[in-house]
Design an enzyme around this catalytic site. Structure first.
Site, PDB file in Angstrom:
ATOM      1  N   TYR A 238     -14.296 -21.490 -15.631  1.00 41.82           N
ATOM      2  CA  TYR A 238     -13.865 -21.351 -17.028  1.00 41.82           C
ATOM      3  C   TYR A 238     -13.104 -20.044 -17.250  1.00 41.82           C
ATOM      4  O   TYR A 238     -11.944 -20.049 -17.684  1.00 41.82           O
ATOM      5  CB  TYR A 238     -15.076 -21.437 -17.952  1.00 41.82           C
ATOM      6  CG  TYR A 238     -14.804 -20.998 -19.366  1.00 41.82           C
ATOM      7  CD1 TYR A 238     -13.825 -21.625 -20.136  1.00 41.82           C
ATOM      8  CD2 TYR A 238     -15.530 -19.961 -19.955  1.00 41.82           C
ATOM      9  CE1 TYR A 238     -13.569 -21.225 -21.438  1.00 41.82           C
ATOM     10  CE2 TYR A 238     -15.290 -19.565 -21.257  1.00 41.82           C
ATOM     11  CZ  TYR A 238     -14.309 -20.190 -21.996  1.00 41.82           C
ATOM     12  OH  TYR A 238     -14.060 -19.791 -23.280  1.00 41.82           O
ATOM     13  N   LYS A 242      -9.015 -19.409 -17.761  1.00 44.59           N
ATOM     14  CA  LYS A 242      -8.582 -18.777 -19.027  1.00 44.59           C
ATOM     15  C   LYS A 242      -7.772 -17.508 -18.741  1.00 44.59           C
ATOM     16  O   LYS A 242      -6.770 -17.239 -19.413  1.00 44.59           O
ATOM     17  CB  LYS A 242      -9.795 -18.436 -19.895  1.00 44.59           C
ATOM     18  CG  LYS A 242     -10.512 -19.646 -20.475  1.00 44.59           C
ATOM     19  CD  LYS A 242      -9.710 -20.360 -21.547  1.00 44.59           C
ATOM     20  CE  LYS A 242      -9.768 -19.632 -22.881  1.00 44.59           C
ATOM     21  NZ  LYS A 242      -9.094 -20.396 -23.956  1.00 44.59           N
TER      22      LYS A 242
END
Length: 495
Positions: A238, A242
């Site tokens: 994640y 990002k």
């Protein structure tokens, strides 16, 4: 700043991605409630066509409790009229060029009308499949940027990232942009984002040629994401994807005004539209529920570690304030940490004490109708301690159960062994995923955000605290006990 924010929103056409998501809904509600004279909001959401997009928008956005204040103030009919007038649902997908919008006339209209682009769409699973994480959090961001460049009236692109793109760094963490290809690994591995994409595609092709099942492909892509993230110094897929998304935006933005908002752990609303609204379990909420249900006898955490929490309405207020401040600032790239660790820190130990007091006084009720009695629990501050505890408390008894099953194969202990083994493996995997945040040693500097707050205080003209985002105003004991935990029970547990 309140007056400036309202003036800024008036007569603006705003494009928002991730519309059915938690934060996007709080933003949409805020704009409609305080500035109904917004010209239009285009809301991108995954749907097959206009009809299903509108159905999803109604059932997942405007018919939920979040809009009850607006519904009460305007009445059902007037709210429906406002939605019809101001909101255009757009079926699409940020992982596809031109946002996946198939209606060319609609695309042309959006490019000619949109003033502000706000990207909130993301996949937030820590161990997301690498192909999905790259397509949405990394290259999906590039698609949003390219879309924004085609908007002839564009004044600003605001992108919601996460403060935890910092990885597992400790100390004071500054509001600074990434350089293209920057890596957090100590061995300074070269990070080539396009090479990561090709690596993912090649791996996916190999798995498909091997006739792997969907389950095997999914697990392999999850493992690949975690492997690549850790190779380059990030703890999970994640935050890695990002961070790469931020790099692409910063590198290819040209003269487009860009604001990156990096919130910390987003919690329930503090005040607006009412206290305690939340949807789904956020990072800390799984721990709160597990403890309240009596299932958490031991957990990994450093009692002195600061848990950086920030209510959702404060994040939205900071987003609007930042957009107001930088709209039309050609060439600007501004980054804002929106959290509490610098201004009003709360430790895991404090949160645990609040949690214990709450569920001791107001216990949850078990399936048998009796109150669930909670104990203080054992807090272990290192992964080594936690692993040892799990071995002595669970894994050794599990091996005894396995031995009994071998000796007495006709008994029903085999089912118990498999069930307990599965639960222990799941618990260990979750602890490994959350470990970087349970033992986090960083404090998020928010100098840029503090400057925004100072501008707000200097320019307050109306509406009291309608755009409040100062974490110093939060009383953590009161907020957790009287707002957040009751909100979780009302809006998550009971549903």
């Amino acid at each position: 700043m309140e007056s400036n924010c309202l003036q800024f929103l008036e007569n603006k056409t705003i494009f928002i991605t991730g519309a059915p998501g938690f934060l996007a809904k709080v933003l949409v509600e805020k704009i409609l409630r305080l500035q109904p004279n917004v010209k239009k909001m285009y809301l991108l959401l995954r749907a097959s066509d206009d009809k299903s997009a509108m159905q999803r928008l109604r059932s997942e956005v405007f018919e939920i409790d979040l809009f009850k204040v607006l519904r009460k103030d305007l009445g059902e009919e007037n709210l429906n009229g406002l939605v019809r007038e101001k909101i255009t649902p757009v079926p699409g997908d940020i992982s596809v060029e031109n946002m996946g919008v198939k209606d060319f006339d609609l695309l042309q209209r959006m490019w000619s009308e949109i003033d502000i682009i706000i990207n909130i769409a993301a996949t937030t699973n820590f161990d997301e499949r690498y192909d999905i994480g790259l397509c949405i959090n990394t290259f999906g961001v590039l698609n949003v940027l390219n879309f924004a460049k085609k908007c002839v009236k564009r004044q600003l692109l605001l992108h919601v990232s996460t403060a935890y793109v910092c990885g597992e760094k400790s100390g004071l963490l500054l509001e600074k942009p990434f350089k293209m290809g920057e890596t957090l690994s100590e061995n300074k591995q070269v990070l080539d984002i396009n090479a990561e994409l090709e690596l993912m595609k090649q791996k996916l092709k190999e798995l498909e040629h091997q006739d792997c099942s969907e389950e095997e492909i999914s697990q392999s892509m999850k493992d690949l994401g975690m492997t690549r993230a850790k190779l380059h110094g990030w703890p999970n897929t994640y935050v890695f994807t990002k961070a790469m998304g931020e790099m692409l935006m910063g590198n290819y933005r040209e003269n487009l005004p860009l604001v990156i908002i990096r919130p910390t752990m987003i919690t329930s609303t503090l005040a607006e539209p009412f206290p305690g609204w939340i949807e789904g379990l956020r990072t800390i909420d799984s721990v709160i529920f597990a403890y309240g249900k009596g299932r958490l006898k031991c957990f990994l955490a450093d009692s002195n570690s600061v848990f950086d929490l920030i209510p959702a309405d404060m994040v939205v207020n900071a987003m609007i304030a930042a957009a107001t401040a930088h709209s039309g600032d050609t060439g600007i790239q501004a980054i804002y940490h929106v959290g509490s660790s610098c201004q009003n820190p709360v430790t895991f130990g404090q949160l645990h004490d609040i949690n214990a007091r709450y569920f001791t006084k107001r216990p949850l009720v078990g399936r048998n109708g009796s109150p669930i009695i909670v104990s203080k629990g054992t807090i272990l501050s290192t992964m080594a301690q936690f692993s040892l505890y799990m071995t002595l408390r669970y894994k050794l008894p599990l091996q005894i159960l396995r031995l009994i099953n071998i000796i007495y194969p006709w008994s029903n202990y085999g089912d118990n062994y498999n069930d307990l083994s599965r639960k222990i493996k799941l618990a260990m995997r979750l602890v490994e995923l959350y470990q970087p945040y349970l033992l986090f040693k960083g404090i998020f500097d928010d100098l840029n955000t503090e400057r925004l707050r100072m501008r707000r205080k200097e320019n307050i003209k109306e509406l009291g605290g309608s755009f409040e985002f100062d974490p110093k105003s939060i009383d953590w004991d009161d907020y957790m006990s009287n707002t957040h935990i009751p909100g979780l029970i009302t809006y998550v547990l009971k549903q």
